[in-house]
Structures are given as structure tokens and as C-alpha cells.
Design a protein around this motif. Structure first.
Motif, mmCIF file in Angstrom:
data_model
loop_
_atom_site.group_PDB
_atom_site.id
_atom_site.type_symbol
_atom_site.label_atom_id
_atom_site.label_comp_id
_atom_site.label_asym_id
_atom_site.label_seq_id
_atom_site.Cartn_x
_atom_site.Cartn_y
_atom_site.Cartn_z
ATOM 1 N N PRO A 116 0.821 -1.208 0.000
ATOM 2 C CA PRO A 116 0.000 0.000 0.000
ATOM 3 C C PRO A 116 0.860 1.265 0.000
ATOM 4 O O PRO A 116 2.081 1.210 0.180
ATOM 5 C CB PRO A 116 -0.802 -0.114 1.297
ATOM 6 N N LYS A 117 0.212 2.384 -0.186
ATOM 7 C CA LYS A 117 0.912 3.678 -0.219
ATOM 8 C C LYS A 117 1.791 3.860 1.023
ATOM 9 O O LYS A 117 2.876 4.423 0.958
ATOM 10 C CB LYS A 117 -0.099 4.809 -0.341
ATOM 11 N N HIS B 150 8.514 1.640 -5.770
ATOM 12 C CA HIS B 150 7.319 1.213 -5.039
ATOM 13 C C HIS B 150 6.287 0.716 -6.031
ATOM 14 O O HIS B 150 5.850 1.461 -6.905
ATOM 15 C CB HIS B 150 6.755 2.382 -4.224
ATOM 16 N N ILE B 151 5.899 -0.532 -5.902
ATOM 17 C CA ILE B 151 4.796 -1.086 -6.677
ATOM 18 C C ILE B 151 3.592 -1.037 -5.753
ATOM 19 O O ILE B 151 3.500 -1.807 -4.799
ATOM 20 C CB ILE B 151 5.090 -2.521 -7.143
ATOM 21 N N ARG C 113 -3.629 -7.781 -0.727
ATOM 22 C CA ARG C 113 -2.634 -8.561 0.013
ATOM 23 C C ARG C 113 -1.853 -9.389 -1.003
ATOM 24 O O ARG C 113 -2.418 -10.226 -1.705
ATOM 25 C CB ARG C 113 -3.334 -9.455 1.020
ATOM 26 N N ALA C 114 -0.579 -9.154 -1.097
ATOM 27 C CA ALA C 114 0.239 -9.836 -2.092
ATOM 28 C C ALA C 114 0.832 -11.111 -1.501
ATOM 29 O O ALA C 114 1.561 -11.076 -0.516
ATOM 30 C CB ALA C 114 1.340 -8.908 -2.571
ATOM 31 N N ALA D 33 2.700 -13.953 -6.288
ATOM 32 C CA ALA D 33 2.420 -12.660 -6.913
ATOM 33 C C ALA D 33 3.588 -11.705 -6.710
ATOM 34 O O ALA D 33 3.996 -10.990 -7.641
ATOM 35 C CB ALA D 33 1.136 -12.062 -6.343
ATOM 36 N N VAL D 34 4.164 -11.700 -5.524
ATOM 37 C CA VAL D 34 5.320 -10.850 -5.236
ATOM 38 C C VAL D 34 6.500 -11.277 -6.102
ATOM 39 O O VAL D 34 7.186 -10.438 -6.701
ATOM 40 C CB VAL D 34 5.688 -10.896 -3.735
ATOM 41 N N ALA D 35 6.743 -12.563 -6.207
ATOM 42 C CA ALA D 35 7.849 -13.069 -7.026
ATOM 43 C C ALA D 35 7.675 -12.665 -8.487
ATOM 44 O O ALA D 35 8.647 -12.274 -9.150
ATOM 45 C CB ALA D 35 7.958 -14.578 -6.888
ATOM 46 N N LYS D 36 6.459 -12.731 -9.002
ATOM 47 C CA LYS D 36 6.203 -12.338 -10.395
ATOM 48 C C LYS D 36 6.440 -10.847 -10.595
ATOM 49 O O LYS D 36 7.030 -10.433 -11.596
ATOM 50 C CB LYS D 36 4.774 -12.706 -10.794
#
Length: 140
Positions: free
Chosen positions: A65-66, A85-86, A91-92, A96-99
Motif C-alpha cells: 500500500p501507499k 514502489h509497486i 494482500r500480495a 504474486a510478489v515473485a512475479k
């Protein structure tokens, strides 16, 4: 050599957590958040490499999040050169985070990617292995 360091926003390890009334998750209302301690160690190691002249640039990246900008500012204060910052309010999960990190690796082309050994919120220790598989890079 450019070093990419992943930084995760987690509940501060000194905070006693509370479970939501419906038992669906942890209650984050008015809870102090911090950089995952293992991510902080990863940032410190990247900075040691830069001090030794092995690394030329340290780039911190966070997905969240921001408010995760706070943890990126901490990485910058520690000595990181840049921060990415992505932003997502979802909730990742690990894959999803690895991708997302794989896309950053493709774009930034770092010589080394450092992730903390695990996050203290989920203790999964999966993202590093998944990132290595997705990018076809060695992992240790």
C-alpha cells in the motif's frame, strides 16, 4: 554492479498483535508497522557491498500500500540510492510478489538481488525461491 533489495512492510516485531473479531486476519487498526527485520539485514548487506566497492548502486523495492513508502524511506535513510514502489492495496502472496519482482529484475537488470530470509508476518520463506525460478537465476 547494481544490487536490488526487496523490502517488506510488516507489523513491528515489538507490537503485540490482535486478531479481528471474526478471526479472519490480524487487526491492523492503529498498529505500528516497520520494515521486516530480515529485509533490513538485506539492505545492510547491500550497503556493505557498496562500501567495499563491489556494488555501485543499491535499489530498494517494495510491493504494498501507499504507506509502504515509509519502509522505502527507511531504506533510503540507511543508504540505498533509489527506491521503487509497486503500489497495491491487495494482500500480495508469495507467488504474486515473485512475479512482480521478476518484472523489476527484467527492467532493472541488477547484478545481484537480495531478499531477507523470510518475513516475520507469514514466515513462508518462498518468494526468493520463486523469484529465482521465474528469472532463471541461481539462489542461495
Amino acid at each position: 554492479m547494481k544490487v536490488l533489495v526487496a523490502v517488506k512492510r510488516v507489523i513491528d516485531y515489538n507490537v503485540k498483535i490482535r486478531v479481528k473479531a471474526d478471526h479472519s486476519d490480524v487487526d491492523l487498526t492503529n498498529v505500528k508497522m516497520a520494515m521486516n527485520p530480515f529485509c533490513e539485514i538485506a539492505v545492510e548487506e547491500a550497503l556493505r557491498l557498496k562500501e567495499k566497492g563491489v556494488a555501485t548502486e543499491v535499489v530498494a523495492v517494495s510491493i504494498g500500500p501507499k504507506a509502504a513508502q515509509e519502509q522505502l524511506r527507511t531504506a533510503l535513510a540507511l543508504g540505498a540510492d533509489r527506491a521503487l514502489h509497486i503500489e497495491t492495496d491487495e494482500r500480495a502472496e508469495s507467488l504474486a510478489v515473485a512475479k512482480l519482482l521478476a518484472n523489476v529484475v527484467d527492467e532493472e537488470q541488477p547484478g545481484l538481488v537480495i531478499l531477507g530470509k523470510q518475513a516475520i508476518d507469514t514466515d513462508n520463506n518462498q518468494t526468493g525461491q520463486m523469484l529465482a525460478a521465474l528469472t532463471n537465476l541461481p539462489q542461495g
